[in-house]
Design an enzyme around this catalytic site. Structure first.
Site, PDB file in Angstrom:
ATOM      1  N   SER A 216      39.660  37.584  36.035  1.00 58.38           N
ATOM      2  CA  SER A 216      39.703  36.122  36.111  1.00 58.38           C
ATOM      3  C   SER A 216      38.297  35.567  36.262  1.00 58.38           C
ATOM      4  CB  SER A 216      40.544  35.675  37.304  1.00 58.38           C
ATOM      5  OG  SER A 216      40.420  34.285  37.549  1.00 58.38           O
ATOM      6  N   TYR A 229      42.561  35.615  46.225  1.00 55.26           N
ATOM      7  CA  TYR A 229      42.749  35.880  44.800  1.00 55.26           C
ATOM      8  C   TYR A 229      41.410  36.197  44.135  1.00 55.26           C
ATOM      9  CZ  TYR A 229      44.286  35.062  39.952  1.00 55.26           C
ATOM     10  OH  TYR A 229      44.567  35.190  38.611  1.00 55.26           O
TER      11      TYR A 229
END
Length: 321
Positions: A216, A229
């Site tokens: 990501s 995250y």
């Protein structure tokens, strides 16, 4: 400089100034338009305000994520191969499953409990003329990962490509509010899940096989509301590079795709409804990616014809920097 020459120069500068002022006024009257550079037009913010329960269901999202890439033509880049995709029921995983099938691969679709979405993905793979099986379970449990790989090998005849794509993400605006349970769930899914699947798959992978992880942009830039995250995605990037080095002698390539905002069930089930309506608006392209815009990168990294000299790489697809 004579007075006449000075007046001429001043006039030239005012002319330039007048044009720039007019240009500025024209631009201030309208917002920059979202970029459309694909084979078809993609949705742009604002989206309908919505907030869905975890783990997120693709069939409930409005507008529906675009995954089928109708203008993408397959050319047998993955003919005869078998792929196992975690989080394959929806979003990026579904789009990857469809394009893998279009390139000739059979696909095992691992997912948590999103049975309706998983069945739709299975049907989409079969529409491409390939076999598909469904594997429901929790990748944070090593036992499920072992069984998922074993079923894939038994029912589809082998395993050539592992796509670690499943993820848990939910924001915590104040770091002090991030609970141990929340933190642990993120790490167990996003890191343990990738580790367990890679361990289970390795005995079946051969020279020419590929592991592709989903990272990501948050693993590159960080996100103040996604501390846990971001931490796991940065870990996935490091895992990719380290595992690639470890497996290079076995002829197994390991790479990672690091998307920016993508219109998938992950985000409407993570953000508040107001934030969902503006999802992706802050990227240079002023919109989120659709899953079908990300999936070709996975084909590229899975295909030995296209990326045989690429391993340990992180490929950001973030809508511009």
């Amino acid at each position: 400089m004579s007075e006449t020459a000075a007046r001429t120069e001043a006039g030239k500068q005012r002319k330039i100034q007048k044009k720039v002022d007019a240009d500025d006024r024209e631009k201030s009257n309208g917002k920059p338009k979202p970029m459309q550079a694909g084979a078809r037009k993609y949705p742009v913010p604002p989206f309908p305000k919505q907030h869905h329960p975890k783990p997120g269901m693709e069939h409930a999202i409005e507008p529906a994520p675009m995954y089928d890439a109708p203008f993408y033509k397959g050319s047998e880049k993955l003919k005869g191969k078998v792929a196992l995709i975690t989080g394959g029921d929806s979003g990026i995983g579904r789009a990857v499953a469809v394009l893998f099938a279009r390139e000739g691969a059979d696909v095992a679709i691992a997912y948590l409990t999103e049975h309706e979405d998983a069945k739709a993905t299975k049907a989409a793979v079969e529409k491409e003329g390939q076999k598909a099986i469904l594997l429901s379970g929790d990748v944070s449990e090593s036992g499920f990962c072992d069984k998922a790989v074993a079923k894939t090998v038994k029912q589809l005849g082998g395993l050539d490509i592992l796509v670690n794509n499943v993820a848990f993400q939910i924001h915590s605006a104040d770091f002090a509010d991030l609970t141990e349970e929340h933190f642990d769930t993120t790490l167990k899914t996003n890191l343990y899940g990738y580790f367990h699947m890679a361990k289970a798959a390795l005995p079946h992978l051969k020279p020419g096989s590929a592991i592709i992880n989903t990272g990501s942009v948050t693993g590159i830039d960080g996100s103040k509301e996604l501390v846990d995250y971001s931490m796991t995605k940065g870990g996935i990037h490091a895992f990719t590079r380290a595992l690639a080095g470890n497996l290079v002698g076995k002829g197994i390539r390991v790479n990672c795709v690091a998307p920016g905002p993508v219109w998938t069930p992950l985000n409407p089930s993570e953000k508040e409804a107001e934030d969902v309506s503006q999802f992706g608006a802050k990227t240079p392209m002023k919109r989120p990616a659709q899953p079908e815009e990300i999936a070709p990168a996975y084909v590229f990294l899975a295909s030995p014809q296209m990326s045989s000299y690429i391993t340990g790489e992180i490929l950001p697809i973030v809508g511009g920097y």
